[in-house]
Design a protein around this motif. Structure first.
Motif, PDB file in Angstrom:
ATOM      1  N   LEU A  69       0.854  -1.144   0.059  1.00  0.00           N
ATOM      2  CA  LEU A  69      -0.038  -0.090  -0.243  1.00  0.00           C
ATOM      3  C   LEU A  69       0.836   1.146   0.106  1.00  0.00           C
ATOM      4  CD1 LEU A  69      -2.740  -1.198   2.326  1.00  0.00           C
ATOM      5  CD2 LEU A  69      -2.986  -0.690   0.025  1.00  0.00           C
ATOM      6  N   ARG A  70       2.070   1.124   0.632  1.00  0.00           N
ATOM      7  CA  ARG A  70       2.686   2.441   0.778  1.00  0.00           C
ATOM      8  C   ARG A  70       3.268   2.660  -0.763  1.00  0.00           C
ATOM      9  NH1 ARG A  70       6.258   1.583   6.400  1.00  0.00           N
ATOM     10  NH2 ARG A  70       4.552   2.428   7.904  1.00  0.00           N
ATOM     11  N   LYS A  71       3.748   1.468  -1.250  1.00  0.00           N
ATOM     12  CA  LYS A  71       4.304   1.664  -2.595  1.00  0.00           C
ATOM     13  C   LYS A  71       3.413   2.232  -3.429  1.00  0.00           C
ATOM     14  CE  LYS A  71       6.679  -1.141  -6.386  1.00  0.00           C
ATOM     15  NZ  LYS A  71       7.086  -2.626  -6.554  1.00  0.00           N
ATOM     16  N   GLU A  72       2.008   1.643  -3.556  1.00  0.00           N
ATOM     17  CA  GLU A  72       0.851   2.211  -4.317  1.00  0.00           C
ATOM     18  C   GLU A  72       0.887   3.584  -4.341  1.00  0.00           C
ATOM     19  OE1 GLU A  72      -3.750   1.039  -5.089  1.00  0.00           O
ATOM     20  OE2 GLU A  72      -2.526  -0.506  -3.927  1.00  0.00           O
ATOM     21  N   ASN A  73       0.628   3.993  -2.614  1.00  0.00           N
ATOM     22  CA  ASN A  73       0.400   5.268  -2.458  1.00  0.00           C
ATOM     23  C   ASN A  73       1.373   6.243  -3.155  1.00  0.00           C
ATOM     24  OD1 ASN A  73      -1.118   7.276  -0.972  1.00  0.00           O
ATOM     25  ND2 ASN A  73       0.413   7.426   0.492  1.00  0.00           N
ATOM     26  N   LYS A  74       2.638   5.846  -3.145  1.00  0.00           N
ATOM     27  CA  LYS A  74       3.605   6.800  -3.548  1.00  0.00           C
ATOM     28  C   LYS A  74       3.498   6.988  -5.036  1.00  0.00           C
ATOM     29  CE  LYS A  74       8.734   7.023  -3.582  1.00  0.00           C
ATOM     30  NZ  LYS A  74      10.138   6.307  -3.359  1.00  0.00           N
ATOM     31  N   GLN A  75       3.405   5.830  -5.674  1.00  0.00           N
ATOM     32  CA  GLN A  75       3.136   5.830  -7.239  1.00  0.00           C
ATOM     33  C   GLN A  75       1.744   6.710  -7.461  1.00  0.00           C
ATOM     34  OE1 GLN A  75       4.684   4.446  -9.749  1.00  0.00           O
ATOM     35  NE2 GLN A  75       3.309   5.154 -11.313  1.00  0.00           N
ATOM     36  N   LEU A  76       0.833   6.655  -6.621  1.00  0.00           N
ATOM     37  CA  LEU A  76      -0.492   7.573  -7.040  1.00  0.00           C
ATOM     38  C   LEU A  76      -0.151   8.993  -6.667  1.00  0.00           C
ATOM     39  CD1 LEU A  76      -3.200   5.263  -5.738  1.00  0.00           C
ATOM     40  CD2 LEU A  76      -2.808   5.815  -8.090  1.00  0.00           C
ATOM     41  N   MET A  77       0.577   9.344  -5.718  1.00  0.00           N
ATOM     42  CA  MET A  77       1.035  10.792  -5.559  1.00  0.00           C
ATOM     43  C   MET A  77       1.701  11.269  -6.556  1.00  0.00           C
ATOM     44  SD  MET A  77       1.541  10.354  -1.296  1.00  0.00           S
ATOM     45  CE  MET A  77       2.786  11.683  -1.285  1.00  0.00           C
ATOM     46  N   MET A  78       2.744  10.578  -7.207  1.00  0.00           N
ATOM     47  CA  MET A  78       3.638  10.958  -8.292  1.00  0.00           C
ATOM     48  C   MET A  78       2.548  10.996  -9.527  1.00  0.00           C
ATOM     49  SD  MET A  78       6.871   9.405  -9.648  1.00  0.00           S
ATOM     50  CE  MET A  78       6.268   7.554 -10.088  1.00  0.00           C
TER      51      MET A  78
END
Length: 93
Positions: A69-78
């Motif tokens: 989820l942290r990885k996905e969140n980082k991708q979505l923020m980018m």
């Protein structure tokens, strides 16, 4: 030597775990091989749980989910930042 990380081979870790499983005390092993007692205990716990010393093999389902989820969140923020920049550029035209 404090503050420096030592990298031990998997074979060495297995030998230490085997010594502990064969009845040698943690204190004796730590003194003989100059390894922290906490390190020996961690290796023993990791190896007995999963048969591996690698962190990824010893994570719980919740820890794996949190990392995903942290990885996905980082991708979505980018992606969101990219879209905001694109909207600003398109708005100037």
């Amino acid at each position: 030597m404090a503050g420096k990380t030592k990298n031990y081979t998997e074979e060495f870790k297995k030998q230490i775990v085997a010594l502990k499983q064969n009845g040698k005390s943690t204190a004796d092993i730590a003194r003989e091989y100059q390894i922290a007692k906490s390190t020996i205990i961690k290796w023993l716990n990791d190896y007995s749980e999963s048969g591996s010393f690698k962190a990824k093999d010893n994570r719980t389902i919740e820890e794996n989910e949190l990392l995903r989820l942290r990885k996905e969140n980082k991708q979505l923020m980018m992606e969101n930042d990219i879209l905001k920049q694109a909207a600003l550029i398109m708005g100037r035209r």
